[in-house]
Design a protein around this motif. Structure first.
Motif, PDB file in Angstrom:
ATOM      1  N   ASP A 170       0.839  -1.192   0.000  1.00 21.56           N
ATOM      2  CA  ASP A 170       0.000   0.000   0.000  1.00 21.56           C
ATOM      3  C   ASP A 170       0.881   1.252   0.000  1.00 21.56           C
ATOM      4  N   ALA A 171       1.519   1.478  -1.148  1.00 14.66           N
ATOM      5  CA  ALA A 171       2.406   2.632  -1.306  1.00 14.66           C
ATOM      6  C   ALA A 171       2.565   2.913  -2.796  1.00 14.66           C
ATOM      7  N   ALA A 175       5.089   2.177   5.379  1.00 15.90           N
ATOM      8  CA  ALA A 175       4.018   2.762   6.198  1.00 15.90           C
ATOM      9  C   ALA A 175       4.575   3.858   7.093  1.00 15.90           C
ATOM     10  N   ASN A 176       5.710   3.603   7.710  1.00 17.85           N
ATOM     11  CA  ASN A 176       6.341   4.597   8.579  1.00 17.85           C
ATOM     12  C   ASN A 176       6.766   5.834   7.772  1.00 17.85           C
ATOM     13  N   THR A 177       7.341   5.611   6.606  1.00 17.93           N
ATOM     14  CA  THR A 177       7.781   6.718   5.751  1.00 17.93           C
ATOM     15  C   THR A 177       6.587   7.572   5.317  1.00 17.93           C
ATOM     16  N   MET A 178       5.491   6.937   4.929  1.00 16.10           N
ATOM     17  CA  MET A 178       4.305   7.697   4.502  1.00 16.10           C
ATOM     18  C   MET A 178       3.696   8.457   5.678  1.00 16.10           C
ATOM     19  N   ARG A 179       3.715   7.863   6.853  1.00 14.74           N
ATOM     20  CA  ARG A 179       3.227   8.546   8.061  1.00 14.74           C
ATOM     21  C   ARG A 179       4.058   9.795   8.334  1.00 14.74           C
ATOM     22  N   GLU A 180       5.376   9.651   8.248  1.00 19.17           N
ATOM     23  CA  GLU A 180       6.274  10.783   8.468  1.00 19.17           C
ATOM     24  C   GLU A 180       6.080  11.874   7.427  1.00 19.17           C
ATOM     25  N   GLN A 181       5.798  11.505   6.176  1.00 15.84           N
ATOM     26  CA  GLN A 181       5.596  12.486   5.123  1.00 15.84           C
ATOM     27  C   GLN A 181       4.318  13.277   5.333  1.00 15.84           C
ATOM     28  N   LYS A 182       3.321  12.681   5.979  1.00 14.99           N
ATOM     29  CA  LYS A 182       2.043  13.365   6.228  1.00 14.99           C
ATOM     30  C   LYS A 182       2.129  14.352   7.379  1.00 14.99           C
ATOM     31  N   GLN A 183       3.123  14.195   8.249  1.00  7.16           N
ATOM     32  CA  GLN A 183       3.245  15.075   9.417  1.00  7.16           C
ATOM     33  C   GLN A 183       3.843  16.401   9.074  1.00  7.16           C
TER      34      GLN A 183
END
Length: 180
Positions: free
Chosen positions: A24-25, A172-180
């Motif tokens: 999911d990326a 998932a962690n990278t996408m979470r960090e990009q949204k912050q």
């Protein structure tokens, strides 16, 4: 063909190993995870393994030389030599076990493992998800080496499953960090 969650394995030709996973990326992020040293060091390898050393020269003829450390502290070196790179669609490379200096060696636990294998990774995107397909074949193998490769498909599936699990967590962690 065997299927488990979003992981599929199949044989393309006798002796070849094919595994597919949908993550999911977006493909651009998955490509970066596969082709940038600092990203590879965070996720590449079987579950529980770390990568304390890595050199990456992403170009045809370039080398990815790395050390994977097992949870019990055993170091295994590997080496890819890139044959074809089509950003962000495909990576084709030979895969070998290696020593710390980059020389080709035998598998540290399987003296009849082929000295070289050929891996093709393809990346396709659909609706924001990326399907990764790894097609892996022994090359220049003796009959005994081919049999070892063929008999190892279940272990390869388990190893790649853990590697894909680590990739998914990294993405998932990278996408979470990009949204912050």
């Amino acid at each position: 063909m065997a299927e488990q969650n979003n992981l599929t394995t199949q044989s393309a030709q006798a002796g070849d190993f094919v595994i597919t996973r949908t993550v999911d990326a977006p493909r651009a992020l998955v490509w970066k995870a596969y082709t940038e040293r600092e990203h590879l060091m965070q996720w590449f390898g079987p579950k529980g393994f770390t990568m304390p050393s890595c050199k990456l020269d992403l170009r045809p003829g370039g080398v990815f030389h790395y050390c994977m450390r097992s949870p019990d502290g055993f170091d295994m070196w590997g080496k890819w030599i890139f044959r074809d790179i089509v950003k962000p669609e495909r990576l084709v490379n030979t895969v070998s076990f290696s020593d710390a200096q980059g020389g080709v060696t035998r598998h540290p636990m399987s003296p009849t493992w082929p000295l070289e294998t050929l891996a093709t990774a393809t990346f396709t995107e659909h609706e924001g998800k990326t399907t990764i397909t790894i097609h892996w074949a022994a090359i220049n193998a003796t009959a005994e080496e081919q049999k070892t490769f063929d008999d190892s498909h279940e272990g390869m599936r388990v190893g790649y499953s853990g590697t894909f699990d680590q990739l998914e967590a990294f993405l998932a962690n990278t996408m979470r960090e990009q949204k912050q």
